[in-house]
Design an enzyme around this catalytic site. Sequence first.
Site, short mmCIF file in Angstrom:
data_model
loop_
_atom_site.label_atom_id
_atom_site.label_comp_id
_atom_site.label_asym_id
_atom_site.label_seq_id
_atom_site.Cartn_x
_atom_site.Cartn_y
_atom_site.Cartn_z
N GLU A 183 4.40 -1.64 -5.48
CA GLU A 183 3.36 -2.09 -4.56
C GLU A 183 3.90 -3.19 -3.67
O GLU A 183 4.19 -4.29 -4.13
CB GLU A 183 2.13 -2.62 -5.31
N GLU A 186 -0.41 -1.62 -13.80
CA GLU A 186 -0.02 -2.99 -14.11
C GLU A 186 -0.24 -3.41 -15.56
O GLU A 186 -0.05 -4.58 -15.90
CB GLU A 186 -0.73 -3.98 -13.16
#
Length: 896
Positions: free
Chosen positions: A563, A497
Amino acid sequence: MESKSTHFLQHLYQPLRKVVLATLITAGFYGTALAQTTVEVNSGWKCAAIKEVNTDGVSISKTTYNISGWMPAVVPGTVLTTLLSNHKVPDPFYGMNNEKIKDIYDTGRDYYTYWFVNDFKTVVPDRGGQVYLNLRGINYSCNVFVNGHKLNAQTHYGMFLRQSYNITKVLNQSGNNRLAVVVYPPDPVGKPNGGQGGDGRIAKNVGLQYTAGWDWIQPMRDRNTGIWDKVTVETTGKIKICNPHFITLVPGVRKVNGPQQPAIIKASAELQNPLNVPVPGILQFTINGIRVNQKITLKPNTVTEVNLADLVLKNPTLWWPNGYGKPYLYPSQLQFFTSDNKLSDQKNVNVGVREIQASWNSHTNSQQISVNGQKVFIKGGNWIISDAMLRFSDARYDAEIRFHHDMNLNLIRVWGGALVERPEFYNACDKYGMLVFQDFWISGDANGKWIDPMKAEDQWTRRKYPDNHQLFLQSAADQIKLVRNHPSLAIWCGGNEITPPEDILIPLRDSIIPKLDGTRWFVDYSNSDKMSLNTLGGNGDGPYGIQPLSAFWETRTFPFNSEIGSVGVSDYESLKRFIPEKNLVAPQYSAQNHTSKVDSVWDYHKYIGYDAAIDPYGKAKDAEDFANKAQLVNYDQYRALMEGFSSHMWDWYTGVIIWKTQNPWTAMRGQMYDYYLDPNACLYGLHSGSEPLHAMYNPITGMVSVVNNTFETKRDLMLVVKTVDMQGADSLVTQIFVEAQSSSSKNFLPIKAMIDNRAKDAGTFLSLQLLDINKNILSNNLYWLPDAEGNYSGLKHLPASQLKVSGRHIATGKIEVTLTNPAKAPVAFFNRVSLVNSSTKRRVLPVFYTDNYVSVLPGEQRKIVLDYTPEHAAQQMLQLSVSGWNLPEQLLTITN
């Protein structure tokens, strides 16, 4: 109190005896054999806390120093695994036991700083032979001593940096030697304040971030300090082969079957000459009986990289990802022979001949992955780590990757708050055809992507983590060399991320990976626009939790979603393994207030709410009833997730990766099987929803469609659609011949009005089957649909099952279970089959089932094959346990 089921997993992380991995290897084209050994040093270790030892490593590492009073140690392992093994701490995975263990933030680092000592036998080799001590991973810093000699001039730092020392000159002539290692914890250790990675300061190290706690795990109290990876003593001839490298080139678009055009294999290695004289010899690579070699003279005291001529492999058998073809592996050897034709060193490698390609799909605005020229729709799972206490083993890795194979997934993403996975993990992925998306050690949470009041330092400071950028780059280069030969490795990723800092990212992307690998796609971070162009806002991933089934089909998310996930509470047998009896209390959800009351142990183990999802099946009476109904939700959630994404393959999406498919401790969210390797209904819902050829029903549009996730067009498929009511009466909707183009999803017929009408009063069962021209069932998908109010009112009054069950041994370690439902009987709904110990009634773990949580229609017969490791069950009398929604548990004898 220790876990009630610790014995289930002892064989999965029990230290092995010292094992000779390679010895007396016969040379190929050149030379004769020389005794060549690699011995894993994994037994006989002892340890003592540094505060209890009042001398130095020079003295401790002499065989005359008395360590008889020291504590037996677990190596590979951590300080905490050693303390647990010696009953000094309770099992931190059970109940609230983790709260009883002292945290390093409160005790100070010395509390978990330990000496580790091992006495090993190695004779001094003759004829110029060399002996090396190899340490594959120590967390976090260390000093290493052998026989009174310090091996490292400066303290070694870095969890992900291998060490290799030539110990030939310090070996004792008697053959009795001693290794002593003092291991220091990470610094800083970080405060476990409940934030992601605690206060974030654990990320100042080049190491694990989860050890300070996350939203799916409690903190590891020693921060995983220890000799956590393998220690080996390696004997070679004069020359040692280091870091072999194999690249396979498979040009063009290939088919799975039939003749193949040639593939090219490039082989190279670093050759280490530790002697003060030149050493002439030959480096040779052999695969499938074909050899390529090169003569070379190695200069004194040098490491020389040697590139062999390209090897052309005619008509190769290719490696394919799961669901598309066989992941074939070629056993191969890289050998060095000295000029007198003596084998000096040999590396054995399984080579998968394949080529990974990545390209931008302008229609979906996302990256598209291809293998051997064929595009692959990515169906993946996020992976944390096999065991939070670093108790790794070949057996456990194999079991976990096999579960992912059985889910019909084709990729595993290794999350960046953990580690570059071990070669044993990659061996299993190679074997089962699982592509790997490998993150480096960065996470948006600890590394400053967001404002976070839980963090000790501001975003500007955290953005510069880790403190030692050069160590990060050095470690990355070393880990690339460690795993780059595995065909399963498909993608490198800068971090979770968020990118690493620029002065790490740029050399990693532009020089280190191209130089040391250069064959795989590198993405800068896990939800980067370079992977999946985010046109919807937000962070580019999620959601995480219960979703209406319609959301998976109708809500457009990110075109390569790294995700997205849901719940994962396992069944009652699983919960009993780590939750004390007094805490086995079902969560209580208030629909009026939209709130849940959750037991403290459930909360500690990171329970994520099922909220209103249980109520349509009836309010849970107790924890067992809750866990049973949760399995229905689990199955539906993950089947719908993969069906919904697959329905839009190549239109909205090029891939999806579930957050997440496993837990490294006894957590209660995001898992297809529990920590003890007991699968739940999540696994089998996913197994159904992601099968390569699959008939499915869109609950919003009422459209029946077929997904073909293979490279071959499937013709003459009979699609059979029917409903079955709660009494067992079926009604055919249609049966038609259809064709499924390769790598496609196609709609065939809308049946919503008809199905809604049949379901409105009590719900209904909807059966979709695909049969081949010989009437073999290729896809068998059963939905249970609610009534017009959204409740499963019919299931609440489903008549008792009349299911007949039998089981027989069909081979060593294999049992075939037959489930037969008489004609005109009600549906035998949602049956769990388990292999159990007839004495304790506990499940044998792990066991692999071709399917589970199966429903059997009236007049239908289903067969399930159970696969288990016989030696693990050798001391147990085995029985079958079968129970279902409308079938009380039955215990059955297995016949021969």
